[in-house]
Design an enzyme around this catalytic site. Sequence first.
Site, short mmCIF file in Angstrom:
data_model
loop_
_atom_site.label_atom_id
_atom_site.label_comp_id
_atom_site.label_asym_id
_atom_site.label_seq_id
_atom_site.Cartn_x
_atom_site.Cartn_y
_atom_site.Cartn_z
N SER A 22 0.83 -1.22 0.00
CA SER A 22 0.00 0.00 0.00
C SER A 22 0.86 1.27 0.00
O SER A 22 0.49 2.27 -0.62
CB SER A 22 -0.99 0.00 1.17
OG SER A 22 -0.33 0.24 2.38
N ASN A 23 2.02 1.23 0.66
CA ASN A 23 2.92 2.39 0.62
C ASN A 23 3.45 2.61 -0.80
O ASN A 23 3.49 3.73 -1.30
CB ASN A 23 4.08 2.21 1.59
CG ASN A 23 3.71 2.64 3.00
OD1 ASN A 23 3.59 3.82 3.29
ND2 ASN A 23 3.48 1.67 3.87
N MET A 99 10.20 -7.54 3.98
CA MET A 99 10.38 -8.16 5.30
C MET A 99 11.73 -8.86 5.47
O MET A 99 11.82 -9.93 6.08
CB MET A 99 9.24 -9.15 5.57
CG MET A 99 7.87 -8.50 5.53
SD MET A 99 7.70 -7.13 6.69
CE MET A 99 7.56 -8.05 8.22
N HIS A 118 9.00 2.79 8.69
CA HIS A 118 8.76 1.94 9.87
C HIS A 118 7.54 2.49 10.62
O HIS A 118 7.44 3.70 10.83
CB HIS A 118 10.01 1.96 10.77
CG HIS A 118 9.86 1.09 11.97
ND1 HIS A 118 9.94 -0.29 11.90
CD2 HIS A 118 9.59 1.40 13.27
CE1 HIS A 118 9.74 -0.79 13.09
NE2 HIS A 118 9.53 0.21 13.94
N LYS A 181 -2.18 5.40 7.46
CA LYS A 181 -2.63 6.60 6.77
C LYS A 181 -1.50 7.66 6.81
O LYS A 181 -1.19 8.31 5.81
CB LYS A 181 -3.90 7.13 7.44
CG LYS A 181 -4.57 8.26 6.71
CD LYS A 181 -5.95 8.53 7.31
CE LYS A 181 -6.60 9.72 6.64
NZ LYS A 181 -6.07 11.00 7.09
N ALA A 182 -0.88 7.78 7.99
CA ALA A 182 0.24 8.72 8.13
C ALA A 182 1.42 8.29 7.26
O ALA A 182 2.12 9.13 6.67
CB ALA A 182 0.65 8.81 9.60
N GLU A 183 1.64 6.98 7.17
CA GLU A 183 2.75 6.48 6.33
C GLU A 183 2.56 6.91 4.88
O GLU A 183 3.49 7.36 4.22
CB GLU A 183 2.81 4.94 6.40
CG GLU A 183 3.21 4.39 7.74
CD GLU A 183 3.32 2.87 7.71
OE1 GLU A 183 3.85 2.32 6.74
OE2 GLU A 183 2.87 2.21 8.67
C1 GRF Z 1 3.99 -0.78 6.79
O1 GRF Z 1 3.35 -0.65 8.01
C2 GRF Z 1 5.44 -0.36 6.90
O2 GRF Z 1 5.64 0.64 7.83
C3 GRF Z 1 6.12 -1.62 7.34
O3 GRF Z 1 5.45 -2.65 6.67
C4 GRF Z 1 4.12 -2.23 6.36
C5 GRF Z 1 3.98 -2.39 4.87
O4 GRF Z 1 2.67 -2.12 4.44
N1 GRF Z 1 7.54 -1.56 7.05
P1 GRF Z 1 2.37 -1.99 2.90
O5 GRF Z 1 2.87 -3.29 2.25
O6 GRF Z 1 3.07 -0.80 2.36
O7 GRF Z 1 0.88 -1.89 2.82
#
Ligand code: GRF
Length: 208
Positions: A22-23, A99, A118, A181-183
Amino acid sequence: MNFIFSKKEIPRIAFLISGRGSNMGAILKNIKAKKLKAKPVMVFSDKADAQGLQKAKTFGVETKSFSPKEFLKFEEYEAELVKVLKDKQVEWVICAGYMRLVRKNILENYKNRIVNIHPALLPSFPGLKAQKQALDYGVRYSGCTVHLIDEGCDTGPIVLQKVVDILPDDTEETLSKRILKAEHETYSLALKKLFNGFELNNRTIIFK
Ligand code: GRF
């Protein structure tokens, strides 16, 4: 130690993901909307079934996947990954829910050009399940941190952070959602600042 990165018009970037992405999606959306100048040239996953790979395709970005299990040693996996990144002339590596620890080979080839997000305010709550760690500790605020990757786990220089309230009835799920959401808001902003040029003074990043 002083490290200087000077602005380049359109940096070539690759994403490393392991899951839903999602990011990555939020960043690709901002690139498409011309809110962030970058050329996404590849999305790589160590998991062939990562949801984010499908998402990347909807943005027309090339995807690639292989697993460390396909190699005798982890170093061979990373060497292949570096080769793939170099073949595509990738300049910045954007980790988004990747991961795995990034080890020597990638670090040496992309010094201070590997970014991660993070879901906590580092240096608090590094590692896995950061949102649960924050709840268990009983802190009143948590948030997210965009940082450069170094040889440690979530220890690299901090690019940007955003604070998120912890509410009395929060569960790991509700807090994770608010932090996510903040990310999505913070990651693109952080990349924009980095791509614009910066100086790294010991651990402190000074934006141009
Ligand atoms: C996020 O919470 C990020 O901070 C962490 O892993 C998660 C990844 O989420 N490192 P997505 O795959 O971007 O939805």
